[in-house]
Scaffold this motif. Sequence first.
Motif, mmCIF file in Angstrom:
data_model
loop_
_atom_site.group_PDB
_atom_site.id
_atom_site.type_symbol
_atom_site.label_atom_id
_atom_site.label_comp_id
_atom_site.label_asym_id
_atom_site.label_seq_id
_atom_site.Cartn_x
_atom_site.Cartn_y
_atom_site.Cartn_z
ATOM 1 N N SER A 1 4.733 3.118 -16.940
ATOM 2 C CA SER A 1 3.614 2.257 -17.901
ATOM 3 C C SER A 1 3.163 1.225 -17.151
ATOM 4 N N SER A 2 3.359 1.040 -15.537
ATOM 5 C CA SER A 2 2.736 0.135 -14.738
ATOM 6 C C SER A 2 1.338 0.740 -14.489
ATOM 7 N N PRO A 3 0.431 -0.357 -14.451
ATOM 8 C CA PRO A 3 -0.874 0.099 -13.997
ATOM 9 C C PRO A 3 -1.194 0.653 -12.646
ATOM 10 N N LYS A 4 -1.837 2.025 -12.609
ATOM 11 C CA LYS A 4 -1.997 2.453 -11.469
ATOM 12 C C LYS A 4 -3.178 2.002 -10.663
ATOM 13 N N ILE A 5 -2.926 1.849 -9.226
ATOM 14 C CA ILE A 5 -4.318 1.454 -8.411
ATOM 15 C C ILE A 5 -5.313 2.460 -8.501
ATOM 16 N N LEU B 1 1.375 12.209 -2.613
ATOM 17 C CA LEU B 1 0.706 10.797 -2.376
ATOM 18 C C LEU B 1 -0.805 10.561 -3.240
ATOM 19 N N HIS B 2 -0.830 9.387 -3.466
ATOM 20 C CA HIS B 2 -2.133 9.129 -4.186
ATOM 21 C C HIS B 2 -3.280 9.139 -3.289
ATOM 22 N N VAL B 3 -3.190 8.885 -2.137
ATOM 23 C CA VAL B 3 -4.272 8.969 -0.968
ATOM 24 C C VAL B 3 -4.383 10.431 -0.096
ATOM 25 N N PHE C 1 0.829 -1.192 -0.056
ATOM 26 C CA PHE C 1 0.010 0.144 0.027
ATOM 27 C C PHE C 1 0.782 1.081 0.108
ATOM 28 N N ILE C 2 1.653 1.041 0.910
ATOM 29 C CA ILE C 2 2.925 2.387 0.889
ATOM 30 C C ILE C 2 3.581 2.550 -0.313
ATOM 31 N N GLY C 3 3.883 1.670 -0.989
ATOM 32 C CA GLY C 3 4.568 1.857 -2.337
ATOM 33 C C GLY C 3 3.735 2.339 -3.429
ATOM 34 N N ALA C 4 2.249 1.959 -3.420
ATOM 35 C CA ALA C 4 1.343 2.389 -4.449
ATOM 36 C C ALA C 4 0.904 3.549 -4.010
ATOM 37 N N ALA C 5 0.945 4.132 -2.768
ATOM 38 C CA ALA C 5 0.371 5.268 -2.372
ATOM 39 C C ALA C 5 1.272 6.564 -2.738
#
Length: 673
Positions: free
Chosen positions: A381-385, A464-466, A365-369
């Motif tokens: 190019s990686s899919p974003k959550i 951050l994405h969150v 989660f922290i990596g994606a956020a």
Amino acid sequence: ITTNKTTTSTMATTDKYDRQLRLWGASGQRALGNTLVVLIGSSACGTETLKNLVLPGVGSILCVDDDDAVAGNGSTNGGANGDSAGVKAQSSPALTDSMLKFTSHSSNFFLPPPSNQDDGNTLSNAAQACALLSELNPDVHGYHHTVPSLEGVDYTSFLKTLMDNPPSSDADAAATPKKILVVAADQPSSVTLPLSHACHSHSIPLLVVRSYGLLGCVRIQTASPYHAIIEAKPSHRIPDLRLSAWPLFDGLKNVASSVKNLDEIEDSKDHSHVPFVVILLQALEKWRGTTSAPVSNDDPAARPRYPKSFAEKEAFRKVVRAMAKNISNEINFEEAVREAHLVWADGRISEDVKLVLERVDEESFIGAAIQSDMEVEGGSSSPKIPSHVLQFQLLALALKRFLQQNDDYPPLEGTIPDMTSDTTRYIALQEAYQQQAEKDRSALTEIVKSLLDECKQKSNGCDLHVSMPSDDEILTFCKNARYLRILETRPLYAEYKLQDPDSPVVSALSQTLSSPDMPNFETIQSDAREDLLMATMDPYETDPVHTPMLWWIALRACDAFYDRHQHYPGKHDQELALEADANEVYKCMVQIATSLGLAECDFIKEHLLDQAKGKDLAREVVRYDEAEIHNIAAVVGGVASQEAVKLITGQYVPFDDTYVYNGIASTAGVYRF
């Protein structure tokens, strides 16, 4: 024709949507108003699905269809953007009399025969369907886009363009959608497979709807990594009273202790107005002192015993009945007997919710956020959550920490059911639960803040994405923490490859359709096979041949036929040609049943692999010749739109993952193929 537009910010407060607000609330209505629904193919099934989303007030619709004669030629009304990368979304054209002229053999009530505008420009199918659908609700913004061929569209680029630059009206920039849902209607595999891959890559939910003669089906493909459901809204909710929790929270303990021993209450009116919650707590103390109760631990700090076995539970109910002066006249004691199960019902988090929480990993989660440098430069190019999934994961991680601190008990809901009681005691009980629920919400809020602080510390200055959830979002999460669910379906293109690996379409797209990035794909696939075998043990009682599973296999065989011949069976009406088509469809049915692992199933052997019965199924679907019957499309469209609302709002649990409707016998089933 009215042209007044209601903005999405006010839609949830008007009386127009009052009845549906009772189902999904203002938050659900706002989610609808912030969604763009993209329809690929303007068939009857597709327009019926869209109709049922336009009426409740989806934000905007985009009808996409192919038409060689009028590709790129649409309404003369401009005012829409979203034309980069070849996506020239035009605003809905004005409604004309010619659009309202339907012939007696029309099979689509939202697609009239070809007509000309006054200026001589021919309107495309997408434009006409868009005009008629937009007329149903002036709050909805309608757009259309016509391409020479749906098979030639690069759906990855197409969806990327819509995500970056969705169509919107210059007059109402605030109506720009925040979510996208794609509906593919009656399309061959050469369209649905690349579309499925593109939707999975961009984390966009997809509904594939189909009406074929007297048959229909709806397939849900959830956005990756999964569809998160906070408001599952189960049909039966167990009151969250925490009578089995130890120790009792202070507020409940104080209310219970404020009521003296029921045996000492002489006033029958007062006795008959003690809340059943207090009755059960006093009865529990009495039961623990009886010989039928298990020996309790002498340690006062240890958790006392509760009824477990059937005999113990019956003995407890007898104690409750014995405490009544006259149980026939005391409704509160009748309620106590009826709700006695709340004393031993475990209020801790369920196994289903534990499985949901196990899917949320703090490190991932922290990596994606954290927004990476590549994303800042636009080179990732990686899919974003999706952001709403990250918000769900943030709350889920906070819940995991909360559970560790509270013996696996989730935040208290803070509501109590109706019960027989005097006003003073009921209000005191209600306030006790509300105050404890507020304490739990505050504790969860602090955990969320600490998680966000940890993300910021590890972000090295990146965004951050969150973000911090609103108070309403945290409140909703706490009230529904006991019923969290996620739904994860296999991508349609991956499922299709397993069912028909020899398909020419699959071979032609093999370089495009990469393997899905799903760590648990094999587990889902294995579970689906087991579920399918179990489903064969529950055939349609009146006539097993009408079991929807059999007709789905026949319908799927028609797709396999199309992949090999570029047309559906039954195109040529000569008897020999029809029989030849039926023979080939039957061979495809056998191959698909084998690929599904059903070849050794007795039900399939009897009703499908038996050549005489199997060919009868094949002849029936060949007879349809891809016919479009609007009443079948209306049923399928109604089901599809209902599931679309669930996917958009994040409320209620969608089916998993294929709905099959058999219009011959008016029966239906849900399967995972």
